[in-house]
Scaffold this motif. Structure first.
Motif, PDB file in Angstrom:
ATOM      1  N   CYS A  42      -7.292   0.290  -0.377  1.00 29.59           N
ATOM      2  CA  CYS A  42      -7.339  -1.174  -0.538  1.00 29.59           C
ATOM      3  C   CYS A  42      -8.279  -1.558  -1.674  1.00 29.59           C
ATOM      4  CB  CYS A  42      -7.790  -1.845   0.760  1.00 29.59           C
ATOM      5  SG  CYS A  42      -6.588  -1.752   2.089  1.00 29.59           S
ATOM      6  N   THR A  43      -9.431  -0.916  -1.723  1.00 31.93           N
ATOM      7  CA  THR A  43     -10.405  -1.201  -2.776  1.00 31.93           C
ATOM      8  C   THR A  43      -9.844  -0.830  -4.143  1.00 31.93           C
ATOM      9  OG1 THR A  43     -12.209  -0.814  -1.221  1.00 31.93           O
ATOM     10  CG2 THR A  43     -12.761  -0.739  -3.561  1.00 31.93           C
ATOM     11  N   LEU A  44      -9.242   0.345  -4.237  1.00 32.23           N
ATOM     12  CA  LEU A  44      -8.654   0.782  -5.500  1.00 32.23           C
ATOM     13  C   LEU A  44      -7.519  -0.153  -5.928  1.00 32.23           C
ATOM     14  CD1 LEU A  44      -8.509   2.822  -7.784  1.00 32.23           C
ATOM     15  CD2 LEU A  44      -7.057   4.250  -6.325  1.00 32.23           C
ATOM     16  N   HIS A  45      -6.693  -0.535  -4.981  1.00 36.94           N
ATOM     17  CA  HIS A  45      -5.598  -1.464  -5.279  1.00 36.94           C
ATOM     18  C   HIS A  45      -6.148  -2.782  -5.837  1.00 36.94           C
ATOM     19  CE1 HIS A  45      -1.957  -3.848  -4.825  1.00 36.94           C
ATOM     20  NE2 HIS A  45      -2.660  -4.715  -4.117  1.00 36.94           N
ATOM     21  N   ASN A  46      -7.148  -3.349  -5.173  1.00 40.56           N
ATOM     22  CA  ASN A  46      -7.724  -4.618  -5.628  1.00 40.56           C
ATOM     23  C   ASN A  46      -8.400  -4.468  -6.991  1.00 40.56           C
ATOM     24  OD1 ASN A  46      -6.814  -5.970  -3.378  1.00 40.56           O
ATOM     25  ND2 ASN A  46      -8.717  -5.690  -2.248  1.00 40.56           N
ATOM     26  N   PHE A  47      -9.071  -3.345  -7.203  1.00 40.60           N
ATOM     27  CA  PHE A  47      -9.710  -3.095  -8.495  1.00 40.60           C
ATOM     28  C   PHE A  47      -8.660  -3.027  -9.605  1.00 40.60           C
ATOM     29  CE2 PHE A  47     -10.972  -0.005 -11.738  1.00 40.60           C
ATOM     30  CZ  PHE A  47     -12.107  -0.627 -12.239  1.00 40.60           C
ATOM     31  N   LEU A  48      -7.595  -2.269  -9.373  1.00 42.35           N
ATOM     32  CA  LEU A  48      -6.548  -2.136 -10.388  1.00 42.35           C
ATOM     33  C   LEU A  48      -5.843  -3.465 -10.656  1.00 42.35           C
ATOM     34  CD1 LEU A  48      -5.091   1.335  -9.388  1.00 42.35           C
ATOM     35  CD2 LEU A  48      -6.436   0.778 -11.428  1.00 42.35           C
ATOM     36  N   ARG A  49      -5.655  -4.251  -9.621  1.00 43.43           N
ATOM     37  CA  ARG A  49      -5.052  -5.584  -9.823  1.00 43.43           C
ATOM     38  C   ARG A  49      -5.939  -6.449 -10.702  1.00 43.43           C
ATOM     39  NH1 ARG A  49      -3.473  -9.101  -5.142  1.00 43.43           N
ATOM     40  NH2 ARG A  49      -2.681 -10.302  -6.876  1.00 43.43           N
ATOM     41  N   THR A  75       0.350  -5.416 -15.578  1.00 45.60           N
ATOM     42  CA  THR A  75       0.752  -4.032 -15.836  1.00 45.60           C
ATOM     43  C   THR A  75       0.755  -3.234 -14.544  1.00 45.60           C
ATOM     44  OG1 THR A  75      -0.302  -4.182 -17.988  1.00 45.60           O
ATOM     45  CG2 THR A  75       0.260  -1.983 -17.209  1.00 45.60           C
ATOM     46  N   TYR A  76      -0.280  -3.408 -13.750  1.00 52.09           N
ATOM     47  CA  TYR A  76      -0.364  -2.685 -12.478  1.00 52.09           C
ATOM     48  C   TYR A  76       0.599  -3.266 -11.454  1.00 52.09           C
ATOM     49  CZ  TYR A  76      -2.114  -1.145  -7.963  1.00 52.09           C
ATOM     50  OH  TYR A  76      -2.204  -0.635  -6.699  1.00 52.09           O
ATOM     51  N   ILE A  77       0.682  -4.570 -11.378  1.00 52.50           N
ATOM     52  CA  ILE A  77       1.484  -5.212 -10.338  1.00 52.50           C
ATOM     53  C   ILE A  77       2.967  -4.905 -10.500  1.00 52.50           C
ATOM     54  CG2 ILE A  77       2.221  -7.447  -9.407  1.00 52.50           C
ATOM     55  CD1 ILE A  77      -0.621  -8.441 -10.044  1.00 52.50           C
ATOM     56  N   LEU A 119       0.829  -1.214   0.000  1.00 52.00           N
ATOM     57  CA  LEU A 119       0.000   0.000   0.000  1.00 52.00           C
ATOM     58  C   LEU A 119       0.861   1.261   0.000  1.00 52.00           C
ATOM     59  CD1 LEU A 119      -3.018  -0.680   2.391  1.00 52.00           C
ATOM     60  CD2 LEU A 119      -3.057  -0.294  -0.069  1.00 52.00           C
ATOM     61  N   ALA A 120       1.910   1.271   0.807  1.00 50.56           N
ATOM     62  CA  ALA A 120       2.766   2.459   0.891  1.00 50.56           C
ATOM     63  C   ALA A 120       3.509   2.705  -0.416  1.00 50.56           C
ATOM     64  CB  ALA A 120       3.755   2.308   2.048  1.00 50.56           C
ATOM     65  N   SER A 121       3.845   1.636  -1.141  1.00 53.45           N
ATOM     66  CA  SER A 121       4.538   1.832  -2.414  1.00 53.45           C
ATOM     67  C   SER A 121       3.595   2.360  -3.490  1.00 53.45           C
ATOM     68  CB  SER A 121       5.195   0.532  -2.876  1.00 53.45           C
ATOM     69  OG  SER A 121       4.227  -0.394  -3.318  1.00 53.45           O
ATOM     70  N   ARG A 122       2.311   2.117  -3.330  1.00 52.02           N
ATOM     71  CA  ARG A 122       1.313   2.573  -4.308  1.00 52.02           C
ATOM     72  C   ARG A 122       0.693   3.915  -3.944  1.00 52.02           C
ATOM     73  NH1 ARG A 122       2.012  -0.128  -8.876  1.00 52.02           N
ATOM     74  NH2 ARG A 122       2.320  -2.295  -8.412  1.00 52.02           N
ATOM     75  N   PHE A 123       0.469   4.111  -2.664  1.00 49.98           N
ATOM     76  CA  PHE A 123      -0.245   5.298  -2.202  1.00 49.98           C
ATOM     77  C   PHE A 123       0.636   6.026  -1.194  1.00 49.98           C
ATOM     78  CE2 PHE A 123      -3.306   1.970  -3.256  1.00 49.98           C
ATOM     79  CZ  PHE A 123      -4.040   2.598  -4.249  1.00 49.98           C
TER      80      PHE A 123
END
Length: 159
Positions: free
Chosen positions: A87-94, A100-102, A61-65
């Motif tokens: 968390c929701t945005l991360h899971n959606f993007l995954r 590409t996202y990961i 999470l810290a590396s993304r947000f």
């Protein structure tokens, strides 16, 4: 089974940390290396598993947000909402972007307080914690940890 129910009612909810933190009634940490025997090694292993999962999740999470890399100056209720939204945005993007996202700009976090990205640039992440003044836990605090130890060795054992 009855013993397990009694134990679970007796044992409080706790936070889990590492050796850097002081032992408190609501904060568990492993036994020190010089205190280890077989049962305490088991306890330390069982305690490290969920701590590692949480640390890894927080690192992702810290590396993304970037909001998680500094103090969040919000009301507690809003911090909870922001965390759930991330968390929701991360899971959606995954789920929608897959690899590409990961693989995009993932940083490797090290325990020495620095993050290193793929270009080997080193940047500070967190300020190292200072040792507390009173490092000696009260007996009742040690009893809470010992209750968890007994649970991990009996009803909570991994087969």
């Amino acid at each position: 089974m009855l013993w397990c129910i009694k134990m679970l009612c007796k044992i409080p909810f706790v936070f889990i940390g590492d050796e850097a933190f002081a032992l408190r009634p609501n904060f568990l940490k492993p036994y020190s290396q010089k205190e280890l025997n077989y049962s305490r090694k088991i306890f330390t292993l069982r305690l490290s598993r969920p701590r590692n999962v949480v640390e890894n999740a927080f690192g992702i999470l810290a590396s993304r947000f970037r909001i998680f890399c500094t103090e969040i100056n919000m009301k507690l209720q809003n911090i909870e909402r922001v965390t759930l939204a991330c968390c929701t945005l991360h899971n959606f993007l995954r789920s929608k972007c897959g690899e590409t996202y990961i693989s995009l700009n993932i940083k490797k976090f090290h325990y020495d307080g620095v993050a290193q990205n793929h270009s080997n640039e080193v940047e500070p992440t967190f300020i190292p914690l200072q040792r507390g003044h009173n490092r000696h836990a009260r007996d009742e605090v040690k009893e809470v940890r010992d209750e968890f130890l007994q649970y991990f060795l009996n009803e909570g054992q991994v087969s």
